[in-house]
Enzyme design. Structure first.
Site, PDB file in Angstrom:
ATOM      1  N   ALA A 159       0.843  -1.194   0.000  1.00  0.00           N
ATOM      2  CA  ALA A 159       0.000   0.000   0.000  1.00  0.00           C
ATOM      3  C   ALA A 159       0.878   1.243   0.000  1.00  0.00           C
ATOM      4  CB  ALA A 159      -0.881  -0.012   1.236  1.00  0.00           C
ATOM      5  N   GLU A 206       0.589  -9.711  -1.625  1.00  0.00           N
ATOM      6  CA  GLU A 206      -0.808 -10.147  -1.768  1.00  0.00           C
ATOM      7  C   GLU A 206      -1.251 -10.131  -3.223  1.00  0.00           C
ATOM      8  OE1 GLU A 206      -2.294  -7.408   1.269  1.00  0.00           O
ATOM      9  OE2 GLU A 206      -2.975  -9.174   2.367  1.00  0.00           O
ATOM     10  N   GLU A 218       3.159  -6.653   7.380  1.00  0.00           N
ATOM     11  CA  GLU A 218       2.154  -5.802   8.022  1.00  0.00           C
ATOM     12  C   GLU A 218       2.290  -5.721   9.538  1.00  0.00           C
ATOM     13  OE1 GLU A 218       1.573  -7.737   5.448  1.00  0.00           O
ATOM     14  OE2 GLU A 218       0.214  -6.748   4.044  1.00  0.00           O
TER      15      GLU A 218
HETATM   16  N1  COA Z   1       4.419   3.622  -0.126  1.00  0.00           N
HETATM   17  C1  COA Z   1       4.792   4.846  -0.539  1.00  0.00           C
HETATM   18  N2  COA Z   1       6.073   5.161  -0.815  1.00  0.00           N
HETATM   19  C2  COA Z   1       6.989   4.206  -0.659  1.00  0.00           C
HETATM   20  C3  COA Z   1       6.652   2.900  -0.213  1.00  0.00           C
HETATM   21  C4  COA Z   1       5.291   2.632   0.058  1.00  0.00           C
HETATM   22  N3  COA Z   1       4.880   1.432   0.449  1.00  0.00           N
HETATM   23  N4  COA Z   1       7.793   2.179  -0.123  1.00  0.00           N
HETATM   24  C5  COA Z   1       8.785   2.995  -0.517  1.00  0.00           C
HETATM   25  N5  COA Z   1       8.307   4.213  -0.809  1.00  0.00           N
HETATM   26  C6  COA Z   1       9.044   5.394  -1.241  1.00  0.00           C
HETATM   27  C7  COA Z   1       9.932   5.914  -0.118  1.00  0.00           C
HETATM   28  O1  COA Z   1       9.183   6.706   0.787  1.00  0.00           O
HETATM   29  C8  COA Z   1      10.946   6.713  -0.895  1.00  0.00           C
HETATM   30  O2  COA Z   1      10.394   7.941  -1.277  1.00  0.00           O
HETATM   31  P1  COA Z   1      11.247   9.312  -1.160  1.00  0.00           P
HETATM   32  O3  COA Z   1      12.302   9.150  -2.203  1.00  0.00           O
HETATM   33  O4  COA Z   1      10.234  10.349  -1.456  1.00  0.00           O
HETATM   34  O5  COA Z   1      11.778   9.326   0.244  1.00  0.00           O
HETATM   35  C9  COA Z   1      11.117   5.869  -2.163  1.00  0.00           C
HETATM   36  O6  COA Z   1       9.958   5.047  -2.258  1.00  0.00           O
HETATM   37  C10 COA Z   1      12.308   4.960  -2.078  1.00  0.00           C
HETATM   38  O7  COA Z   1      12.229   4.247  -0.859  1.00  0.00           O
HETATM   39  P2  COA Z   1      13.516   3.910   0.021  1.00  0.00           P
HETATM   40  O8  COA Z   1      13.057   3.421   1.342  1.00  0.00           O
HETATM   41  O9  COA Z   1      14.446   5.103  -0.009  1.00  0.00           O
HETATM   42  O10 COA Z   1      14.147   2.790  -0.909  1.00  0.00           O
HETATM   43  P3  COA Z   1      14.847   1.442  -0.509  1.00  0.00           P
HETATM   44  O11 COA Z   1      15.073   0.737  -1.795  1.00  0.00           O
HETATM   45  O12 COA Z   1      16.003   1.699   0.382  1.00  0.00           O
HETATM   46  O13 COA Z   1      13.770   0.623   0.379  1.00  0.00           O
HETATM   47  C11 COA Z   1      11.686  -0.472   0.831  1.00  0.00           C
HETATM   48  C12 COA Z   1      12.606   0.155  -0.218  1.00  0.00           C
HETATM   49  C13 COA Z   1      10.458  -0.928   0.039  1.00  0.00           C
HETATM   50  C14 COA Z   1      12.346  -1.639   1.531  1.00  0.00           C
HETATM   51  C15 COA Z   1      11.306   0.555   1.917  1.00  0.00           C
HETATM   52  O14 COA Z   1      10.956   1.776   1.309  1.00  0.00           O
HETATM   53  C16 COA Z   1      10.146   0.104   2.773  1.00  0.00           C
HETATM   54  O15 COA Z   1      10.335  -0.650   3.723  1.00  0.00           O
HETATM   55  N6  COA Z   1       8.910   0.547   2.418  1.00  0.00           N
HETATM   56  C17 COA Z   1       7.736   0.170   3.162  1.00  0.00           C
HETATM   57  C18 COA Z   1       7.228  -1.106   2.585  1.00  0.00           C
HETATM   58  C19 COA Z   1       6.171  -1.755   3.447  1.00  0.00           C
HETATM   59  O16 COA Z   1       6.331  -1.971   4.627  1.00  0.00           O
HETATM   60  N7  COA Z   1       5.065  -2.109   2.806  1.00  0.00           N
HETATM   61  C20 COA Z   1       4.002  -2.797   3.457  1.00  0.00           C
HETATM   62  C21 COA Z   1       2.828  -1.934   3.469  1.00  0.00           C
HETATM   63  S1  COA Z   1       1.542  -2.786   4.338  1.00  0.00           S
END
Ligand code: COA
Length: 258
Positions: free
Chosen positions: A64, A112, A132
């Site tokens: 999400a 999912e 989650e």
């Molecule tokens: N929703 C919105 N934006 C997201 C996102 C998400 N789920 N996941 C990553 N992004 C965005 C980050 O905020 C960042 O934006 P910015 O450049 O404006 O700061 C960009 O994508 C890059 O993310 P970053 O964390 O810098 O890259 P990364 O490659 O080091 O890590 C992830 C990627 C996916 C591991 C990490 O961003 C993360 O843990 N995201 C959350 C994922 C999550 O828990 N999803 C489950 C939702 S229920």
């Protein structure tokens, strides 16, 4: 702005989530477009297989859109989840076969989405995770149900309760992914699978998909009855005769979906 790049490869389409800079997260706009594409292919017969993948090499889909989520009220989150659940169900109910081509991280709703697809192919660097609980929520797009049906409750709980991320090789061992693609050959591998499926008789492929899916929760006798009902569909088809004729004439079949 379009949320997906759509390309046609014979009887297959490749849908690439076009949001690498936000790790291909599922926003409301992305979900609405996904819903539209699923409805489009399901209402016609031209697209036999859809490969869903993510733009870039970092993420298939980071779940999400958490930035959008921050500004959402509880009813809005509920409505989003409702839309996600309906869309994933529509994908399963479709006669079209869906393949997730995991080009990188699939987290939360990204996993999912992959679980609702019929098959999953992973790049060596892909990772999946139902993360989650680390965010104070639980999977709300069917993750607890689909993962436990796919790999059993024990292995599903190992992933869901820890929220840990699993690499492609472990995902293959667990049975979450079907195939591991060689480095740099993810789409080729997914399209190879799409090609192998789409050369088979359309009614048969659809009936077989639904027989497996709909039978999953049934006792064996009820499942066997369901299989027979699905067999009736193909028994009456022109393609069944074509399959037999092609075998007798030692030529590839020309299926029409009738
Ligand atoms: N929703 C919105 N934006 C997201 C996102 C998400 N789920 N996941 C990553 N992004 C965005 C980050 O905020 C960042 O934006 P910015 O450049 O404006 O700061 C960009 O994508 C890059 O993310 P970053 O964390 O810098 O890259 P990364 O490659 O080091 O890590 C992830 C990627 C996916 C591991 C990490 O961003 C993360 O843990 N995201 C959350 C994922 C999550 O828990 N999803 C489950 C939702 S229920």
């Amino acid at each position: 702005m379009s949320q997906f790049k759509v390309e046609t490869h014979g009887a297959a389409e490749v849908w690439t989530i076009d949001g690498a800079s936000r790790r291909n997260a599922i926003s409301r706009a992305m979900l609405a477009e996904l819903q539209g594409h699923v409805a489009r292919v399901s209402s016609g017969r031209a697209v036999r297989v859809v490969v869903i993948t993510g733009d870039g090499d970092k993420a298939f889909c980071a779940g999400a859109d958490l930035k959008e989520r921050t500004g959402m009220t509880e009813p809005e989150v509920r409505a989003f989840l409702d839309g996600l659940r309906q869309t994933l169900r529509a994908l399963e109910a479709s006669d079209t076969v869906f393949i997730a081509a995991l080009n990188g991280l699939a987290l939360g709703g990204g996993t999912e989405l992959a679980l609702a697809c019929d098959l999953r192919v992973a790049a060596p660097a892909a990772e999946i995770g139902l993360t989650e609980v680390t965010l104070g929520i639980i999977p709300g797009g069917g993750g607890t149900q689909r993962l436990s049906r796919l790999i059993g409750p024990g292995r599903a709980k190992d992933l869901v309760l820890t929220g840990r991320r699993v690499g492609a090789a472990e995902a293959l061992t667990l049975g979450v992914v079907n195939r591991l693609a060689p480095e740099g050959r993810l789409l080729e591998t997914a399209l190879g699978l799409a090609q192998a499926i789409s050369q088979n008789a359309p009614l048969a492929v659809a009936a077989a998909k639904h027989a497996v899916d709909e039978g999953l929760d049934l006792p064996l006798d009820a499942g066997l009855k369901l299989e027979l009902q699905k067999y009736e569909i193909v028994l009456a088809s022109e393609d069944r005769k074509e399959g037999l004729a092609a075998f007798a004439e030692k030529r590839p079949p020309r299926y029409t979906g009738r």
